[in-house]
Scaffold this active site. Structure first.
Site, PDB file in Angstrom:
ATOM      1  N   ARG A 165      26.246 -15.838   5.373  1.00 48.89           N
ATOM      2  CA  ARG A 165      26.148 -14.373   5.348  1.00 48.89           C
ATOM      3  C   ARG A 165      25.669 -13.835   4.001  1.00 48.89           C
ATOM      4  NH1 ARG A 165      30.771 -15.462   8.434  1.00 48.89           N
ATOM      5  NH2 ARG A 165      30.545 -14.791  10.606  1.00 48.89           N
ATOM      6  N   LYS A 212      13.538  -6.847   0.768  1.00 42.76           N
ATOM      7  CA  LYS A 212      13.230  -6.906   2.200  1.00 42.76           C
ATOM      8  C   LYS A 212      12.799  -8.328   2.539  1.00 42.76           C
ATOM      9  CE  LYS A 212      10.665  -3.832   4.291  1.00 42.76           C
ATOM     10  NZ  LYS A 212       9.663  -2.749   4.544  1.00 42.76           N
ATOM     11  N   GLU A 249      -2.493  -3.988  -2.137  1.00 39.61           N
ATOM     12  CA  GLU A 249      -1.171  -3.395  -2.361  1.00 39.61           C
ATOM     13  C   GLU A 249      -1.139  -2.620  -3.683  1.00 39.61           C
ATOM     14  OE1 GLU A 249       1.331  -3.180  -0.402  1.00 39.61           O
ATOM     15  OE2 GLU A 249       1.073  -4.718   1.132  1.00 39.61           O
ATOM     16  N   LYS A 251       7.080   0.354  -7.004  1.00 35.41           N
ATOM     17  CA  LYS A 251       7.984  -0.154  -5.968  1.00 35.41           C
ATOM     18  C   LYS A 251       9.429  -0.145  -6.432  1.00 35.41           C
ATOM     19  CE  LYS A 251       8.549  -3.451  -2.323  1.00 35.41           C
ATOM     20  NZ  LYS A 251       7.988  -4.587  -1.541  1.00 35.41           N
ATOM     21  N   GLU A 279      15.411   1.462   3.528  1.00 39.38           N
ATOM     22  CA  GLU A 279      14.295   2.135   4.187  1.00 39.38           C
ATOM     23  C   GLU A 279      14.775   3.243   5.122  1.00 39.38           C
ATOM     24  OE1 GLU A 279      10.175   0.106   5.093  1.00 39.38           O
ATOM     25  OE2 GLU A 279      11.446  -0.041   6.865  1.00 39.38           O
ATOM     26  N   ARG A 321      11.742   5.056   1.080  1.00 42.54           N
ATOM     27  CA  ARG A 321      11.096   3.743   1.032  1.00 42.54           C
ATOM     28  C   ARG A 321       9.983   3.601   2.064  1.00 42.54           C
ATOM     29  NH1 ARG A 321      13.952  -2.076  -0.047  1.00 42.54           N
ATOM     30  NH2 ARG A 321      12.085  -3.356   0.151  1.00 42.54           N
ATOM     31  N   ASN A 377       5.085   1.756   3.097  1.00 43.06           N
ATOM     32  CA  ASN A 377       4.368   1.256   4.268  1.00 43.06           C
ATOM     33  C   ASN A 377       3.020   1.950   4.449  1.00 43.06           C
ATOM     34  OD1 ASN A 377       6.196  -0.726   5.419  1.00 43.06           O
ATOM     35  ND2 ASN A 377       7.562   0.980   5.841  1.00 43.06           N
ATOM     36  N   HIS A 397       0.203   0.285   6.337  1.00 40.35           N
ATOM     37  CA  HIS A 397       0.733  -0.918   6.968  1.00 40.35           C
ATOM     38  C   HIS A 397       0.857  -0.811   8.483  1.00 40.35           C
ATOM     39  CE1 HIS A 397       1.446  -2.040   2.886  1.00 40.35           C
ATOM     40  NE2 HIS A 397       2.060  -3.148   3.216  1.00 40.35           N
ATOM     41  N   HIS A 423      -0.493  -4.056   9.978  1.00 42.65           N
ATOM     42  CA  HIS A 423       0.304  -5.048  10.685  1.00 42.65           C
ATOM     43  C   HIS A 423      -0.233  -5.276  12.095  1.00 42.65           C
ATOM     44  CE1 HIS A 423       4.163  -4.594   8.027  1.00 42.65           C
ATOM     45  NE2 HIS A 423       3.235  -5.358   7.477  1.00 42.65           N
ATOM     46  N   HIS A 432      -3.055 -10.622   4.678  1.00 44.91           N
ATOM     47  CA  HIS A 432      -2.301  -9.369   4.728  1.00 44.91           C
ATOM     48  C   HIS A 432      -3.016  -8.260   3.976  1.00 44.91           C
ATOM     49  CE1 HIS A 432       1.123  -6.627   4.720  1.00 44.91           C
ATOM     50  NE2 HIS A 432       1.048  -6.569   3.399  1.00 44.91           N
TER      51      HIS A 432
END
Length: 359
Positions: free
Chosen positions: A119, A141, A183, A225, A235, A239, A243, A246, A250, A262
């Site tokens: 965990r 993330k 990016e 960032k 997010e 946040r 994206n 994206h 994506h 990417h």
């Protein structure tokens, strides 16, 4: 080790992003107290992974090298499960650590493996690509891909620290470095226009040759960032602006079976997001056009095939930002002024895509 820059990331579990050259020596301090360290790496990074394992061994930390498939092929549930089996066989405990050596895909996987084992155990990304340094390694993330889409399974799990060793960029193939710049461009449009000015003033070749320019680009993008994730780890609001570009990006990656880099997909996504905002009356034509101009200057793609629209639209409907049947896009209301476009109608979506596809 040359001059070291520490960029703090605040939150419940604060940490530093270290930017400099020849930083492997900083790793033992970040994992103090660990008896074992799993070193996840893709085949092209075996030499670097072996160097880290040797360094840790000299400091009394038992290193467990784990080779994983390169790029997006490594971000699967099957690969993660194999990693967990090896952690179990090695007797990994809560005080041990996972180190991810590689680009964005490897660090995404390493963070996810660490987040789930017992965990949550400590992890450190050692980013070896520009994309990883300015994006994947910062923010906590983590995730893997599924047949339904990219990064749909994951966890928020901040690292113990991040190493951005600029010396590792010296031998990075030009296409990989170019892809990572997408990016960086994103950060320029959503928060730091100086990034755009630097890229426009230094054509592609000099960006590579001038270590000072490249370092400033990395540090500025990381700060963008870090500032955002410090106030919104999970997010839930701010946040989302990270994206930008994206949603379509994506979708392109999924349609291409993750054969596109990417950064290339995000580049097209940035052009689309700008066109969408302009078509919606939110963004002025000059700023919208600047997207295509900057990205083209860097040698990044700015268009995609017209016949892919039905597949792309279907893929976007399972995007993480979607709410029920409503699509949501990060757009700009002006340079450095990101916002959300909620539930645009299909006609608007198609009109913006026609600009991207050249239809």
């Amino acid at each position: 080790m040359d001059e070291l820059t520490r960029i703090p990331v605040a939150g419940d579990h604060p940490y530093d992003v270290l930017v400099g050259r020849d930083l492997f020596g900083a790793l033992p301090t970040l994992i103090e107290g660990a008896e074992r360290a799993a070193v996840l790496y893709a085949p092209p990074l075996k030499e670097q992974a072996d160097a880290i394992a040797e360094l840790l061994g000299a400091r009394g930390v038992r290193a467990l090298p784990i080779e994983v498939p390169d790029a997006e092929a490594g971000k699967t549930a099957e690969v993660a499960a194999r990693c967990w089996e090896q952690l179990g066989a090695a007797g990994f405990t809560r005080t041990d650590v996972v180190v991810g050596v590689g680009g964005g895909a490897v660090t995404d996987l390493a963070g996810f493996v660490a987040a789930c084992w017992l965990r949550g155990v400590r992890w450190v990304p050692v980013s070896t690509s520009l994309l990883g340094m300015v994006d994947a390694a910062v923010g906590g993330k983590t995730g893997i891909n599924t047949a339904a889409g990219k990064n749909l399974v994951g966890a928020f799990h901040p690292p113990a620290g991040v190493l951005c060793d600029l010396a590792l960029l010296d031998t990075l193939p030009a296409p990989e470095l170019v892809a990572g710049l997408a990016e960086v461009v994103k950060c320029g449009f959503i928060a730091d226009p100086v990034i755009l000015e630097l890229l426009e003033a230094h054509p592609l070749g000099p960006v590579y040759r001038d270590r000072g320019v490249l370092r400033e680009l990395v540090e500025r993008a990381v700060r963008v960032k870090a500032d955002v994730v410090s106030s919104d780890l999970r997010e839930s609001g701010l946040r989302e602006i990270l994206n930008y570009g994206h949603t379509l990006g994506h979708a392109i990656e999924k349609v291409e079976g993750y054969r596109w880099r990417h950064g290339h997909a995000v580049s097209v996504g940035l052009v689309y997001a700008a066109a969408l905002a302009r078509c919606a009356g939110r963004l002025d034509p000059l700023t919208a056009g600047r997207h295509r101009a900057v990205l083209a200057l860097l040698g990044l793609p700015t268009s995609y095939r017209a016949d892919a629209w039905p597949e792309l639209l279907a893929a976007m409907r399972v995007d993480k930002k979607a709410r029920g049947s409503r699509l949501r896009f990060v757009v700009l209301d002006g340079l450095g002024r990101p916002s959300i476009l909620d539930g645009p109608d299909d006609a608007l979506l198609r009109a913006a895509y026609q600009e991207v596809s050249g239809a």
